[in-house]
Design a protein around this motif. Structure first.
Motif, PDB file in Angstrom:
ATOM      1  N   CYS A  13     -31.352  49.383  51.286  1.00 30.29           N
ATOM      2  CA  CYS A  13     -31.174  50.137  52.528  1.00 30.29           C
ATOM      3  C   CYS A  13     -31.021  51.608  52.157  1.00 30.29           C
ATOM      4  N   VAL A  14     -31.455  52.477  53.055  1.00 26.94           N
ATOM      5  CA  VAL A  14     -31.246  53.909  52.877  1.00 26.94           C
ATOM      6  C   VAL A  14     -30.660  54.465  54.172  1.00 26.94           C
ATOM      7  N   GLY A  15     -30.119  55.676  54.086  1.00 24.03           N
ATOM      8  CA  GLY A  15     -29.412  56.238  55.217  1.00 24.03           C
ATOM      9  C   GLY A  15     -30.265  56.535  56.420  1.00 24.03           C
ATOM     10  N   GLN A  16     -31.557  56.709  56.226  1.00 16.82           N
ATOM     11  CA  GLN A  16     -32.465  56.950  57.348  1.00 16.82           C
ATOM     12  C   GLN A  16     -33.817  56.335  57.016  1.00 16.82           C
ATOM     13  N   GLY A  17     -34.421  55.647  57.998  1.00 13.07           N
ATOM     14  CA  GLY A  17     -35.693  54.978  57.737  1.00 13.07           C
ATOM     15  C   GLY A  17     -35.482  53.750  56.886  1.00 13.07           C
ATOM     16  N   SER A  18     -36.520  53.365  56.150  1.00 17.46           N
ATOM     17  CA  SER A  18     -36.408  52.201  55.275  1.00 17.46           C
ATOM     18  C   SER A  18     -37.127  52.478  53.975  1.00 17.46           C
ATOM     19  N   THR A  23     -32.079  40.358  52.530  1.00 28.13           N
ATOM     20  CA  THR A  23     -31.504  40.897  53.764  1.00 28.13           C
ATOM     21  C   THR A  23     -30.635  39.852  54.458  1.00 28.13           C
ATOM     22  N   TYR A  24     -31.141  38.631  54.543  1.00 30.91           N
ATOM     23  CA  TYR A  24     -30.348  37.557  55.150  1.00 30.91           C
ATOM     24  C   TYR A  24     -29.107  37.242  54.313  1.00 30.91           C
ATOM     25  N   ASN A  25     -29.240  37.320  52.998  1.00 25.97           N
ATOM     26  CA  ASN A  25     -28.090  37.069  52.130  1.00 25.97           C
ATOM     27  C   ASN A  25     -27.006  38.121  52.360  1.00 25.97           C
ATOM     28  N   PHE A  26     -27.417  39.370  52.516  1.00 28.72           N
ATOM     29  CA  PHE A  26     -26.453  40.430  52.804  1.00 28.72           C
ATOM     30  C   PHE A  26     -25.712  40.147  54.109  1.00 28.72           C
ATOM     31  N   MET A  27     -26.419  39.654  55.111  1.00 27.12           N
ATOM     32  CA  MET A  27     -25.763  39.372  56.391  1.00 27.12           C
ATOM     33  C   MET A  27     -24.785  38.214  56.267  1.00 27.12           C
ATOM     34  N   GLU A  28     -25.101  37.254  55.408  1.00 32.36           N
ATOM     35  CA  GLU A  28     -24.172  36.140  55.180  1.00 32.36           C
ATOM     36  C   GLU A  28     -22.890  36.627  54.512  1.00 32.36           C
ATOM     37  N   ILE A  29     -23.007  37.622  53.649  1.00 33.16           N
ATOM     38  CA  ILE A  29     -21.823  38.195  53.005  1.00 33.16           C
ATOM     39  C   ILE A  29     -20.937  38.873  54.039  1.00 33.16           C
ATOM     40  N   SER A  30     -21.552  39.385  55.116  1.00 38.78           N
ATOM     41  CA  SER A  30     -20.826  40.055  56.202  1.00 38.78           C
ATOM     42  C   SER A  30     -19.976  41.208  55.685  1.00 38.78           C
ATOM     43  N   PRO A  31     -20.599  42.178  55.017  1.00 41.63           N
ATOM     44  CA  PRO A  31     -19.815  43.292  54.467  1.00 41.63           C
ATOM     45  C   PRO A  31     -19.217  44.160  55.563  1.00 41.63           C
ATOM     46  N   ASN A  32     -18.125  44.823  55.240  1.00 40.88           N
ATOM     47  CA  ASN A  32     -17.509  45.772  56.176  1.00 40.88           C
ATOM     48  C   ASN A  32     -18.308  47.061  56.276  1.00 40.88           C
ATOM     49  N   VAL A  33     -19.001  47.407  55.195  1.00 40.22           N
ATOM     50  CA  VAL A  33     -19.730  48.666  55.147  1.00 40.22           C
ATOM     51  C   VAL A  33     -20.863  48.528  54.139  1.00 40.22           C
ATOM     52  N   LEU A  34     -21.981  49.225  54.401  1.00 39.41           N
ATOM     53  CA  LEU A  34     -23.098  49.299  53.456  1.00 39.41           C
ATOM     54  C   LEU A  34     -23.099  50.687  52.823  1.00 39.41           C
ATOM     55  N   ILE A  35     -23.141  50.724  51.503  1.00 40.86           N
ATOM     56  CA  ILE A  35     -23.170  51.989  50.780  1.00 40.86           C
ATOM     57  C   ILE A  35     -24.536  52.116  50.101  1.00 40.86           C
ATOM     58  N   PRO A  36     -25.434  52.952  50.642  1.00 38.76           N
ATOM     59  CA  PRO A  36     -26.750  53.129  50.030  1.00 38.76           C
ATOM     60  C   PRO A  36     -26.694  54.199  48.950  1.00 38.76           C
ATOM     61  N   MET A  37     -27.737  54.290  48.154  1.00 41.28           N
ATOM     62  CA  MET A  37     -27.797  55.323  47.135  1.00 41.28           C
ATOM     63  C   MET A  37     -28.472  56.592  47.651  1.00 41.28           C
ATOM     64  N   HIS A  38     -28.994  56.544  48.865  1.00 41.56           N
ATOM     65  CA  HIS A  38     -29.558  57.739  49.501  1.00 41.56           C
ATOM     66  C   HIS A  38     -29.056  57.785  50.940  1.00 41.56           C
ATOM     67  N   LEU A  90     -29.139  45.877  59.101  1.00 44.96           N
ATOM     68  CA  LEU A  90     -29.974  44.867  58.450  1.00 44.96           C
ATOM     69  C   LEU A  90     -30.914  44.212  59.455  1.00 44.96           C
ATOM     70  N   CYS A  91     -30.431  43.949  60.665  1.00 43.58           N
ATOM     71  CA  CYS A  91     -31.297  43.387  61.709  1.00 43.58           C
ATOM     72  C   CYS A  91     -32.402  44.371  62.093  1.00 43.58           C
ATOM     73  N   GLN A  92     -32.056  45.653  62.131  1.00 44.33           N
ATOM     74  CA  GLN A  92     -33.074  46.660  62.431  1.00 44.33           C
ATOM     75  C   GLN A  92     -34.174  46.646  61.380  1.00 44.33           C
ATOM     76  N   TYR A  93     -33.789  46.481  60.125  1.00 43.57           N
ATOM     77  CA  TYR A  93     -34.783  46.388  59.047  1.00 43.57           C
ATOM     78  C   TYR A  93     -35.683  45.172  59.249  1.00 43.57           C
ATOM     79  N   LEU A  94     -35.078  44.027  59.554  1.00 43.12           N
ATOM     80  CA  LEU A  94     -35.866  42.812  59.779  1.00 43.12           C
ATOM     81  C   LEU A  94     -36.824  42.996  60.951  1.00 43.12           C
ATOM     82  N   LYS A  95     -36.328  43.566  62.024  1.00 39.68           N
ATOM     83  CA  LYS A  95     -37.138  43.768  63.221  1.00 39.68           C
ATOM     84  C   LYS A  95     -38.332  44.683  62.921  1.00 39.68           C
TER      85      LYS A  95
END
Length: 525
Positions: free
Chosen positions: A355-360, A378-393, A404-409
């Protein structure tokens, strides 16, 4: 001010208990109006009430009714540029208090956001005030909490429970946490959220629209005491993730590494240059540092970047940093060696370039990038149900499942247009790209081609391709695509490239995360 947004964060103290302050439930992003995506719901996020500040035409008159005290006059001069009255009225509306409620305000501080990019940067002004005694019942979207209650929710997280947002952390908690106060070079700014996880955006050879890679620094300030048990693959007193800054920032990276404990763990999420360009500096400053990476990542790292050995991780292994547990999460898709990292106690997921902070992020077809793997991750990340996503950008994302759903969509929408083109008779790579990206400048079709290839592979895995569509003929058409692309020129930064030869050229540029210029892609491939 056109390049910066200024927000007001309001710390309202409880008149019945000075240790408590008011939090408001944050409004989640809009629903997708799709049962599948809307079934994934992020837990409630609580933060300080806030509002955006707008500039005033006449500061002296417009803010005359507001009483704000500050230690120095420069703070008041800064604040008097803005329509604070209107912002506080908005806050009163959020919490259900009348506009006429009298509060004596004190200026606390101004915090400037690091240069995450893209888009305008954000400054946040914090003011503190105590309400007059009141016996009104708070709205359901409001509650009183103290710093200990907030810290407990942040540092001992249970998935699906209420979450505490970054305004509380930056405005109230970071100054009192037990974590090391990392003295950064004066040219750098950082953000610490959750407590102990510090993000330092550093200039790097990354792809537009970004210009920095987030160096993640984790230094609890304690040494390992055996509390993690014996099931971890490595332990240390500090951890840095993805030291990928460009050579112009190596001096600053050297200062950061030198300030950290000697028992240092280094982890790289994947091998791209903007994630490993500073490894040689880490090794020079701390030859005893231990590198952790996926085996597919390590074999692609140059000996000039890291000449020592490493500890391989696949995903599911644990490490212990200063007594704190972190877990590797297998995350292929962007590359075949891509790995994420979960800080267990705060349930914060460091996602690399998934994931990145803007776009994909685009997938790197030359390094095992795979669309089927990307969906599974992506589905595995949703199963983890994190409190926050920290991208490198880019910025931290506070609505992980929604993102994550937006990415899938978006991926599925693109895939459906590719499938429609095939069903309408497109057989070759060029035909599919021309149909799917008809409204996109042709100079960008080279980049789009790798995306199409990965989606076609994913459609094949799902058995969705028409029976008369030949994958063999499609694969043979890669060279034809390059030949047809050579009939038009691609111009970047005033330089003309008029010929692209062979299917390998299509793959080479796929390393990019977005539509970056071809000259840079040749340097990084």
């Amino acid at each position: 001010m056109a390049t910066q947004r200024v927000n007001l964060a309001v710390i309202i103290k409880n008149p019945l208990n000075d240790a408590e302050f008011l939090l408001t439930k944050q409004t989640p992003p809009p629903k997708f109006d799709d049962p599948e995506y809307d079934s994934y719901r992020d837990s409630d996020l609580w933060d300080l009430p806030s509002a955006q500040l707008s500039l005033l035409d006449n500061p002296v008159i417009s803010n005359s009714q507001l009483q704000i005290e500050a230690i120095d006059s420069s703070s008041l001069r800064f604040l008097n540029q803005f329509d604070v009255n209107s912002a506080i009225d908005q806050v009163h509306g959020q919490v259900g208090f009348e506009k006429a409620t009298k509060v004596k305000w004190n200026f606390s501080k101004v915090v400037e956001e690091p240069e995450f990019g893209p888009g305008i940067s954000v400054q946040t002004v914090y003011i503190v005030g105590e309400l007059e005694h009141h016996d009104r019942k708070l709205k359901d979207c409001c509650k009183w909490m103290d710093t200990k209650g907030c810290a407990d929710l942040l540092l001992e997280v249970k998935p699906h429970n209420d979450r505490i947002g970054p305004l509380v952390v930056v405005g109230l908690l970071n100054d009192s946490t037990q974590y090391v106060n990392l003295n950064l070079p004066p040219t750098l700014r950082s953000q610490e959220y959750p407590p102990g996880v510090k993000l330092v955006p550093m200039k790097s050879r990354t792809a537009k629209p970004f210009h920095t890679t987030n160096l993640v620094v984790f230094a609890p300030g304690t040494s390992y005491d055996g509390s993690c048990g014996e099931s971890f693959v490595a332990s240390g007193d500090a951890l840095i993730i993805d030291p990928g800054c460009s050579s112009a920032m190596h001096k600053e990276l050297e200062q950061i590494v030198t300030a950290l404990p000697r028992k240092l763990i280094v982890f790289v999420t994947h091998h791209h240059h903007d994630h490993v360009d500073g490894l040689s500096i880490v090794q020079k400053c701390n030859p005893d540092a231990t590198l952790l990476a996926h085996e597919n990542t390590f074999r692609r790292i140059s000996k000039d970047d890291w000449s020592q050995g490493y500890i391989p991780v696949q995903g599911s292994e644990d490490i212990c940093i200063g007594g704190e547990l972190l877990r590797f999460i297998s995350a292929p898709g962007h590359t075949d060696g891509h790995v994420a990292l979960l800080h267990v106690s705060t349930n914060s997921l460091i996602v690399g370039d998934h994931c990145v902070g803007q776009g994909s992020a685009l997938l790197d077809i030359t390094s095992g990038g795979n669309m089927s793997d990307y969906f599974r991750t992506t589905y595995n990340f949703m199963e983890i149900s994190p409190n926050v996503l920290i991208p490198m950008h880019g910025r931290v994302n506070m609505w992980p499942k929604h993102m994550l759903c937006q990415y899938l969509k978006n991926r599925r929408n693109r895939e459906s247009t590719i499938l429609k083109a095939i069903e309408d008779g497109s057989k070759t790579l060029f035909d599919i790209v021309a149909c799917t990206y008809a409204d996109v400048d042709r100079s960008l079709w080279i980049h789009a081609a790798s995306n199409v290839r990965l989606h076609v592979d994913h459609l094949a895995v799902q058995n969705k391709l028409p029976k008369d569509f030949s994958l063999e003929n499609f694969n043979r058409s890669f060279a034809e695509f390059s030949g047809k692309c050579s009939n038009f020129s691609i111009k970047r930064h005033g330089l003309q490239i008029s010929k692209v030869v062979g299917a390998g050229a299509v793959a080479a540029v796929a390393v990019l995360y977005s539509f970056r210029n071809i000259l840079d892609s040749k340097k990084h491939s």
